[in-house]
Design an enzyme around this catalytic site. Structure first.
Site: not given
Length: 392
Positions: A106, A113, A122, A179, A181, A213, A217, A220, A233, A237, A338
């Site tokens: 992946d 993103h 951050r 996710e 994708e 996917d 969170r 992770q 993860k 999937t 997001e």
């Protein structure tokens, strides 16, 4: 004999012809192609036992020239009358995982993103890490937990540590996410020590699937330093049951966004493989996002080149995915972390404010791309419903 009706404007017309694996009450899994609202049994249509197999791998391994020849034969055959025994209504068949997944990689190829997550995690630093615009960042997943659309997803268990917790705890994921994708299916692999150049992408990659996917969170966030995603993860999937041939997407090709700094020579493309594909994410039947694949910074040809530049082997049935597809606007986000800005900005789903997935929620991702002469190419859908975590 039967003449297949293709409704006007169908995303599964002769310009598409996606492959899948289906079964009926009277037959085991075998390869078919979708035409309109029908599934055509290719073993019956073409009289070739390679399509009587329960996966696409034997056919994909035959290589590019064979893919081109078979596609031409199918288009010619379904334009006329076909044997009754070859045609099944799509609503009356069971769809299976279309190929045996050899390996799963992946990537993290959306600048939007990656920048959004950088700002979330951050806030006082540059959104992108220093390497991000020099190479397609990725990680190796688990091919054995790739499942077909419709498979229910059990909420994962794991360690998690909230910002207000002094020590980690073990239990069900509290921030379960998606996710949205695209996935690229390798048809013919490469040998140990061989690097696949960007120019060979179209003859190595057989087709494209939709990917969800699923991401835990909170698990992770606690585990990923210093080696990256792992249990957050690897639990599931999901992919769509239809593999859209790369040969069907020529009209969807567009340039990638400007890549600055210029990539190193092994990542450069003479003809960029950006793709104009529009996705739609629905949460419990309500549309919440429209991620645009054309915004992806790194192309799939560059992903494959980077994946193999160190000499890593690729095999028939390898799946590599794009990473979350997001655009510059909130309603183009391909992940709920997001869309809700880390849970700080809920969205309304079914009249209630929501952040992350609850048990019983269902997420569906669909997509279309431009085809020749104003047509649209459909990818079907990838859907999954969340089940409660297992009891421990």
């Amino acid at each position: 004999m039967t003449r297949i009706d293709i409704p006007a404007g169908s995303p599964f017309g002769l310009a598409n012809l996606p492959y899948g694996v289906f079964s009926t009450p009277g037959t085991g899994p075998r390869v078919g192609v979708r035409v309109g609202e029908s599934v055509v049994d290719l073993a019956v249509l073409l009289g070739d036992d390679v399509f009587a197999q329960p996966v696409l791998n034997p056919f994909m391994a035959q290589g590019y020239d064979r893919w081109v020849a078979v596609r031409e034969k199918i288009a010619e055959a379904v334009s006329g009358e076909v044997p009754d025994a070859a045609v099944h209504p799509v609503g009356e068949v069971r769809l299976h995982l279309p190929f045996e997944v050899a390996d799963f990689v992946d990537f993290y190829a959306s600048e939007h993103h990656a920048s959004n997550l950088g700002r979330l995690f951050r806030p006082n630093a540059e959104p992108l890490m220093p390497n991000w615009k020099h190479l397609p960042v990725g990680y190796h997943g688990r091919g054995g937990t790739v499942v077909v659309s419709g498979t229910e997803i059990m909420r994962p268990l794991g360690q998690r540590k909230g910002p207000d917790e002094a020590t980690p705890t073990f239990g069900p994921c509290r921030r379960l996410d998606i996710e949205a994708e695209l996935g690229f299916v390798v048809g013919t692999g490469s040998q140990l020590g061989e690097a696949v150049p960007t120019g060979e992408f179209a003859t190595r990659v057989f087709g494209v699937v939709l990917v969800n996917d699923w991401s835990a969170r909170d698990i992770q966030a606690w585990e990923y330093v210093p080696l990256g995603p792992f249990l957050g993860k690897s639990f599931a999937t999901s992919i769509s049951p239809w593999v859209v041939p790369l040969l069907a997407l020529e009209a969807a090709r567009v340039p990638t966004p400007t890549q600055d700094p210029r990539p190193l020579p092994y990542l450069r493309e003479d003809e960029p493989w950006g793709l104009d594909i529009d996705l739609v994410v629905s949460w419990n039947g309500q549309e919440v996002s429209r991620p645009p694949y054309r915004e992806m910074y790194w192309s799939p040809a560059q992903m494959l080149a980077h994946l193999t530049v160190n000499g890593a082997v690729t095999r028939t049935g390898d799946l590599f995915a794009s990473g979350t597809i997001s655009g510059p606007h909130r309603d183009q986000c391909g992940a709920f972390i997001e869309l809700t800005w880390g849970g700080q900005q809920p969205v309304r789903v079914g009249g209630a404010e929501r952040t992350f997935l609850q048990d019983g929620d269902e997420v569906s991702i669909t997509a279309t791309a431009p085809g020749p002469d104003g047509s649209r190419i459909g990818f079907g859908e990838v859907t999954g419903r969340i089940l409660p975590a297992r009891k421990v």
